[in-house]
Design a protein around this motif. Structure first.
Motif, short mmCIF file in Angstrom:
data_model
loop_
_atom_site.label_atom_id
_atom_site.label_comp_id
_atom_site.label_asym_id
_atom_site.label_seq_id
_atom_site.Cartn_x
_atom_site.Cartn_y
_atom_site.Cartn_z
N MET A 128 0.41 2.35 -3.06
CA MET A 128 -0.12 3.68 -2.70
C MET A 128 1.02 4.70 -2.73
SD MET A 128 -2.27 4.75 0.70
CE MET A 128 -3.46 3.42 0.69
N ALA A 129 0.73 5.82 -3.32
CA ALA A 129 1.78 6.86 -3.42
C ALA A 129 2.25 7.28 -2.02
CB ALA A 129 1.26 8.07 -4.18
N LYS A 130 3.53 7.49 -1.89
CA LYS A 130 4.09 7.90 -0.60
C LYS A 130 4.68 9.29 -0.69
CE LYS A 130 5.12 3.53 1.62
NZ LYS A 130 4.30 2.63 0.80
N MET A 139 3.48 11.21 4.43
CA MET A 139 3.97 11.27 3.05
C MET A 139 5.19 12.20 2.99
SD MET A 139 0.47 11.42 0.80
CE MET A 139 1.28 11.03 -0.75
N LYS A 143 -4.57 5.95 6.54
CA LYS A 143 -3.32 6.17 5.81
C LYS A 143 -2.10 5.89 6.68
CE LYS A 143 -0.94 7.91 2.20
NZ LYS A 143 0.33 7.25 2.49
#
Lengths: 159, 78
Positions: A1-3, A32, B55
């Motif tokens: 998953m993009a951070k 993020m 998330k």
């Protein structure tokens, strides 16, 4: 998953300034890493004391809601003197009514939450903007610096 | 549905993204194991809080809706 999130903000109108700041602050709140590259008119957003003075022009903006519901004002009237100020105060009042944060607050929260604010060196030169014209904490860099940041698995968004 | 909580945060009237930004700040200030009760009236707050907990890895213990008012119980797990 993009951070990581890499955002380009290239426009300096009131309506165009919201999306990059909303997404940057939300992404930072979701742990993020975020950087916004402010280029061309996007630099207006990070000029000292400017965020809450950005304007929106009604001309050539057919999506803008009519001031009086049901009465259609021809878009061409947007060229009349003062219409940008009228449209701006209308939009500011809608934003306030919906309890949307001010741009200055979002910008402050972005800086506070560690969002990197990068000003495009070339645009600054073109537009005659000096680093001291911009808010504190701004980094000045070029396209390559932004791309290097974005190339590291970032979600990239352009506004 | 109700849970014991350690801190309460009222985000009534605030629009996106403020409830999430304030929730993040409040949860950062908790110790692991503590619970935040957050109240919001933003209609988008349910999917947003669900996405935020997914998330960030924090735990949404539960939520309730009373008309336009949403109440969330978020446990800091890390």
């Amino acid at each position: 998953m993009a951070k990581r999130m890499a955002i380009i903000a290239a426009h300096g109108s009131l309506d165009a300034a919201y999306p990059p700041l909303i997404l940057a602050t939300a992404a930072a709140a979701m742990d993020m890493e975020v950087a916004i590259f402010f280029t061309f008119y996007g630099l207006e957003i990070i000029k000292k004391g400017k965020a809450d003075k950005l304007q929106v022009a009604p001309i050539a903006n057919p999506a803008m809601p009519q001031p009086i519901p049901g009465i259609s004002v021809p878009n061409i009237l947007g060229v009349l003197p003062g219409m940008t100020a009228v449209a701006t105060s209308m939009m500011n009042s809608w934003m306030k009514k919906a309890n949307v944060a001010k741009l200055s607050e979002l910008l402050e929260m972005a800086v506070e939450s560690g969002v990197r604010i990068i000003a495009c060196q070339m645009s600054m030169d073109v537009l005659g903007i000096k680093k001291e014209d911009l808010i504190d904490g701004v980094e000045v860099a070029g396209a390559a610096a932004f791309i290097e940041y974005a190339a590291n698995d970032a979600i990239a968004l352009t506004f | 549905m109700s849970f014991n909580f350690d801190q309460e945060l009222d985000c009534s009237g605030l629009a996106c993204p403020m409830p999430i930004l304030k929730t993040k700040k409040a949860v950062d200030g908790l110790r692991v194991g503590q619970v935040l009760k957050m109240i919001a009236t933003d209609p988008g707050s349910l999917p947003d809080v669900q996405a935020w907990t997914a998330k960030t890895g924090q735990e949404l213990l539960g939520h309730e809706q009373d008309g336009g008012k949403f109440t969330f119980y978020i446990k800091k797990v890390k």
